[in-house]
Design an enzyme around this catalytic site. Structure first.
Site, PDB file in Angstrom:
ATOM      1  N   ASP B 369      74.176  69.598  43.824  1.00 51.12           N
ATOM      2  CA  ASP B 369      74.494  69.507  42.398  1.00 51.12           C
ATOM      3  C   ASP B 369      74.532  70.840  41.666  1.00 51.12           C
ATOM      4  OD1 ASP B 369      75.107  66.819  42.141  1.00 51.12           O
ATOM      5  OD2 ASP B 369      73.032  66.220  41.794  1.00 51.12           O
ATOM      6  N   TYR B 450      74.525  60.755  37.318  1.00 46.83           N
ATOM      7  CA  TYR B 450      73.058  60.678  37.341  1.00 46.83           C
ATOM      8  C   TYR B 450      72.412  61.526  36.252  1.00 46.83           C
ATOM      9  CZ  TYR B 450      71.755  57.881  41.418  1.00 46.83           C
ATOM     10  OH  TYR B 450      71.511  56.847  42.278  1.00 46.83           O
TER      11      TYR B 450
END
Lengths: 764, 764
Positions: B369, B450
């Site tokens: 990420d 998320y």
């Protein structure tokens, strides 16, 4: 929606009224709490009847000597699940109530504890007690030998003879004596359970007595140990079997005395009481510490219901009954979520603290705490400390010494606003978040040196969390030559390594009693796929199994948390074909017992050997432990291993027995007390494919904020309430602890319902 | 003490003043925050200088095409620890500041990302950028190939050709199209990282687009996948390599079309957007849910200090500096407790979400990420939801697209009154309890679907807790034939199993930089003791080791939590001879990666293979990951394994790299979003023999109640403060979310300090 909308959609009330006074909303439970404690009248009638039966030959507890029979307990016998489900689910009659009685049968050269079952109500002339045998694996008429029968007055006499025999040495080493006198400065106590494989052996050691009211005694070991063979009831046959000092064993007092007075004998320092062992504030408070810290308030009152008579609680879509017992304290029954039972019974079974060390007292200590009892020691909670200022409280009662004790305000109930939301999501257009408001029912039991906090938490997603924290004083060890078992934490003091393992029964009923424990394990695989051009890919997949019978029923959490354990009902799938179930997993790290085949425990705590167990539910296997396991560790009343006899577990009424706990190697941070923040273990019980979507969406305690352009917001609050009231003086919200009472006691034999009175001194 | 004493010892104030307004106390940090973000002027000067250097051949980001070089990032280069300690500990000069620049060098058939180091301040004529190479294990002039260079406009054109080639089928199956038009109802996206072992391969799949503003797109896969070989920069050389549908691979469009129109072809259902995928309130609120729930207040104001300029925070005996970066968001520096540094640096390094499945998109997805950036997505927090109503806030800034963005109120600070005490103990004479007031600094980063919540919690015993929670939308999978990887959770939808692993750097400095990682393991033993009469006893003891060099530096939490890991300074013992140290352990369950030798990651996330790692600190090894690891997984900029080269770790400056995370096999309870309560993992960092006693004794937020006889209490409050004020209208305490802004942006090139403006739409 665009532009500025009203901040609170239903903000129509004025804001000048006072905030609600906390206090649970009232409700009537739909069924009788079949697990409710005996009433005063029930308990008194049983006591009176037992005393009227000459066969029991009972003497009142306060008058009973070592050779008298006395009454240890009268409590409700937990009704059989078969009968309860017939009542709750099928409109059958209330289960018949039975009293569970324990008699300490000491008028005998072979003393024993006797479990009895007495039908209620007492009907003079027809009542007959029977031996309580069916819940125990050992079929000996509900009898367990009593190793302690002569370890009261007889032992004191005998022990003070030993301690007097070395008075010169205790005075020389510690300027102290233990002679049974008021000016004693030393205490003597030792192992539990007693050693049982070669006669009945005690190892005891000297401790300095605390010099203040502070309970620091377990921090003051002195390092001199002695062995006594106390087999049998005739103290004249007991033998003194030696001393241990500085890791050297002396078989006789003469030998130890000769060594003591020989040149070069190494005298070791004492552990002396002092403020280092006391909990009172000491030292410079940190910056801004005297400014009053944040506190939580319930400005709109409580949002849950209780039926105090039936000990019934309802919060949001959860509801359950409470019971309370001497052995294990609070248990929860018939836990329903959205009207469906999820758990028939949830509660503590036993708590083990298994010590180890180079000295015989630490090595020999493996407390099984239900011997002392949790219910007995569930004191009044400290409002604003043990529970938030706005919590509400229930009383609990337990029987001891012919009285029913009431622990006032010993169970608390409250909601908490978590300091984080239960869900949230941001995008470039909006952010949505839902408050994490959860409900807790809690009690705290102080068993000697340790304070255990038991919290059952309920969440709006249908999850339940079983949470155990430990505080209080460590039991420490003398520091001589025990480097393989400890850190050195004070002058001549070391922590004593120990494992806490606490067993909980979780009798799942997922949409009926026919349930199956399933596992789903993440496994690494190397796999060729239709699209992978013939190449194997290193990836992972799920491996699924079922625990089909009790031979497979002893389970450990997998390494790296790879396995999910889920109790499902295979006859009930959700809309997408998945079995509806509840998963069980550690919410904070848990352990099972390190020691293999413990010499101290033999068969007394076989429930501690793994992380969780699955057995078939039987009315004859209601508990994994018995308060007198310690009295015969090789042949205890309940040998948990015997629950495992290969029975089918597929779509049966199954029970999960799960352990929480922690390894504890005490260090200086455990002085003066262990911290709830560190000594903490828990289990989450959480829906898995139980619904088609998360029930979290049902709460209105959520917000969506639409935004864009940097200066426009649209706040959607979904009809949530408004705290439209004036709190006023914050100090008035803080409980007045000058009302802390301690204990209320109702004497039961002789029973006088008109004279309940306070008798806190009677609490041991 | 006897009788009723005054309830509040220092209760001398009146109670009619209004409660304090929250807001941190001001303080001046004693040192410059050497980790502070570049100022607007610094960043702008670097940007201007870079654009002035023709060699870089830069085009403004918004104008840059696929064959133009552009500026991706200008940020502070974290100063070397050597230089920082010289400044902080030895009175040396402030470390020189360098800008860390990343240029997207696309004006080349072999495009690459270029890491540069530019000394500050910019001095025209003398400034020279150098290749940033020293922090990377791969020594290629700070260059990483760019696989995405032509995957913008060129890819769109190419991809819409593919989707148009089966328009009849997408219309037939889903009444939808993906043609790059405004009325598209389908989206197409796929794997990350791209497959790299046989050319550069994409697998993409069709998704329904959400029908509302709700971000439910990742719940709408359609089950048709296609493979593209996108090697090189010439789209005319790219090849279309096949379709996958219902687990059947078709190498050509002709083959798939022939199959589709043949008799008996199985057409699978679509996943259709709807309220099942939206977070807005739905269904009947549970009983009493609309009553306003409990909330926490800080009636006496905040009890911590901040220096907003220096991003410095002090709470009780803790203090630290904050930094903020594009890649990883918030990090903490120079964390001191009672004036001594405990941790030099604490912060996220990388977050992996490794999926698996039978389809190539799930199987091929392993997000790293920091490629997307955490700092980039640390949006404004939702007051009263993400943090308590009384929290205070700091801004954070990050650079992107030639601008410095400011996330307003994106870091929150607050104290929490735990709903349980940090310690307590009851006896029959008294009860003592100490409040558990802890401090949290938090940010939330939403990386696509998320939302990660990062909380660093500080406790009055000197403990620090690193806490990660995940919410937001799951990335789901199409349900066809993937039963080995999922639960079936909606119509044609399954969860997609994945592991979250997040790596944190913990650069311990326990009383200096010379530290050692020690282990203490509970082991079962059978042991004969001097006092055991020659008999072996089954018990346990401690086994101690030290991690002496990097060959031993890869560690896993032991089964049954048997091993304690503690970083100590062996040159500094406490009064009792024990090494002073801090222990590290899971506070809630953590994991490492299930997959072995991941085909997706190869060498790009070797930090995920174990639970924790110990390495020697080097200025050349500041981070375990790089944002462009995904661009060359076999030869990433940082191959963490290469940190391990056998170096000595005994009494050296050591760094612990520890993972948190969770296995996630999404089930219906993850709809519509995953819950912070369940997707939770954390690490505790807690003093072990660091002091001679627990600092918990220093707080005045404790009480002792002496009792006896049932009606007398003596309440000792140790000088604690009183909440002596009027709160007034509770509603006024609840933050007004209509002020939620989104994002503030300051354009940096061309730079006009007089025109900062809001531009939330620019946030991706």
């Amino acid at each position: 929606m665009n532009g500025q909308t009203k901040r609170w959609i239903n903000d129509t009330t004025t804001t000048d009224s006072s905030c609600a006074t906390p206090g649970a909303q009232s409700i009537r439970a739909s069924a009788f709490n079949v697990w409710s404690s005996l009433t005063d009248v029930e308990a008194a009638s049983v006591a009176a009847w037992l005393f009227s039966q000459t066969a029991f030959n009972l003497t009142g507890t306060e008058d009973a000597g070592e050779w008298d029979n006395s009454l240890l307990m009268i409590e409700l016998m937990e009704p059989n699940k078969t009968d309860v489900l017939n009542y709750l689910d099928y409109g059958g009659p209330e289960p018949e109530r039975y009293a569970h009685v324990i008699i300490d049968h000491r008028a005998d050269v072979d003393p024993y504890y006797q479990d009895l079952l007495v039908p209620l109500p007492i009907q003079n002339g027809t009542t007959e007690a029977e031996f309580l045998t069916y819940p125990y694996t050992r079929k000996t008429n509900g009898q367990v030998r009593n190793l302690d029968a002569s370890l009261d007055a007889d032992w004191s006499t005998w022990m003070y003879n030993v301690t007097a025999s070395i008075l010169d040495i205790t005075l020389d080493l510690w300027s102290g004596s233990a002679l049974g006198l008021d000016n004693d400065t030393l205490d003597v106590w030792g192992i539990d359970p007693l050693m049982q494989d070669d006669g009945i052996i005690r190892w005891d050691t000297f401790w300095n007595l605390p010099t203040s009211e502070m309970d620091s005694g377990t921090l003051l070991p002195l390092g001199l140990f002695f062995k006594s063979n106390v087999t049998g009831r005739d103290p004249s046959l007991w033998t003194f079997d030696g001393w241990l000092y500085n890791d050297i064993f002396y078989p006789t007092t003469d030998a130890s005395r000769a060594a003591y007075y020989s040149p070069g004998f190494e005298k070791l320092p004492a552990n002396i009481d002092g403020s280092w062992g006391w909990t009172d504030q000491m030292g410079t408070p940190p910056p801004l510490d005297t400014v009053y810290p944040p506190l939580a308030i319930a400005s709109s009152g409580s949002r849950y219901f209780t039926d105090a008579d039936q000990q019934y609680v309802k919060w949001m879509d959860f509801e359950f009954y409470i019971s309370f017992s001497r052995d294990t304290g609070m248990r929860l029954h018939n836990i329903k979520y959205k009207g469906e039972r999820v758990i028939y019974e949830l509660g503590l079974q036993e708590a083990l603290a298994h010590y180890a060390g180079n000295d015989p007292v630490q090595s020999g200590t493996s407390y099984l705490d239900t011997f002392y009892g949790f219910g007995t020691y569930a004191f009044e909670l400290v409002k604003g400390y043990d529970c938030p200022t706005y919590a509400t409280y229930l009383n609990s009662t337990f029987y001891t010494s012919e009285t029913t004790h009431t622990h006032i305000d010993s169970i608390c109930l409250f909601e908490t606003e978590g300091n984080y939301p239960i869900q949230r999501h941001s995008t470039s257009q909006y952010v949505a978040a839902t408050k994490n408001i959860y409900f807790t029912i809690r009690n705290v039991c102080t068993v000697g040196n340790y304070d255990y906090m038991f919290s059952y938490e309920f969440y709006i997603d249908g999850s339940i969390n079983v949470d155990v924290r430990a505080s209080g004083y460590i039991q420490s060890a003398y520091f001589a030559k025990n480097q393989d078992y400890r850190y050195h934490i004070h002058d001549a003091l070391s922590g004593s390594m120990h494992d806490h393992v606490l067993n909980f029964k979780i009798d799942f009923d997922i949409l009926g009693t026919a349930n199956t424990m399933t596992t789903t394990t993440n496994v690494p695989v190397s796999e060729v796929y239709p699209w992978s051009n013939g190449k194997a890919r290193d990836t992972m997949k799920l491996q699924r199994t079922e625990i089909t019978n009790e031979d497979e029923g002893k389970l450990d959490w997998n390494g790296n948390g790879a396995t999910q354990f889920t109790v499902v009902n295979k006859d009930v799938t959700n809309a997408f074909g998945e079995y509806r179930g509840y998963r069980i997993l550690p919410s904070s790290p848990t352990i099972h017992l390190t020691v293999l085949n413990s010499s101290n425990l033999v068969n007394a705590a076989n429930w501690a050997k793994h992380d969780l167990f699955v057995t078939r539910q039987h009315d004859t296997e209601p508990r994994s432990s018995h308060p007198y396991q310690s009295q015969d560790v090789a042949n205890p009343p309940i040998n948990f291993d015997e629950f495992f006899d290969g029975e089918n577990l597929e779509q049966e009424d199954i029970v999960v027995w799960a352990n929480v706990g922690m390894h504890h190697v005490p260090h200086t941070g455990d002085l003066p007390t262990t911290l709830f923040t560190i000594a903490h273990s828990g289990l989450a019980i959480t829906p898995l494919n139980y619904f088609e979507t998360s029930p979290v969406k049902e709460t209105v305690n959520m917000v969506r904020v639409d935004y864009g352009g940097g200066n426009t917001s649209n706040v959607v609050t979904f009809g949530q309430g408004v705290p439209a009231c004036i709190v006023g003086d914050v100090e008035s919200l803080v409980p007045d602890l000058s009302e802390y009472l301690g204990d209320s006691v109702v004497r039961k034999f002789p029973y006088d319902p008109n004279e309940p009175y306070y008798e806190t001194d009677s609490i041991e």
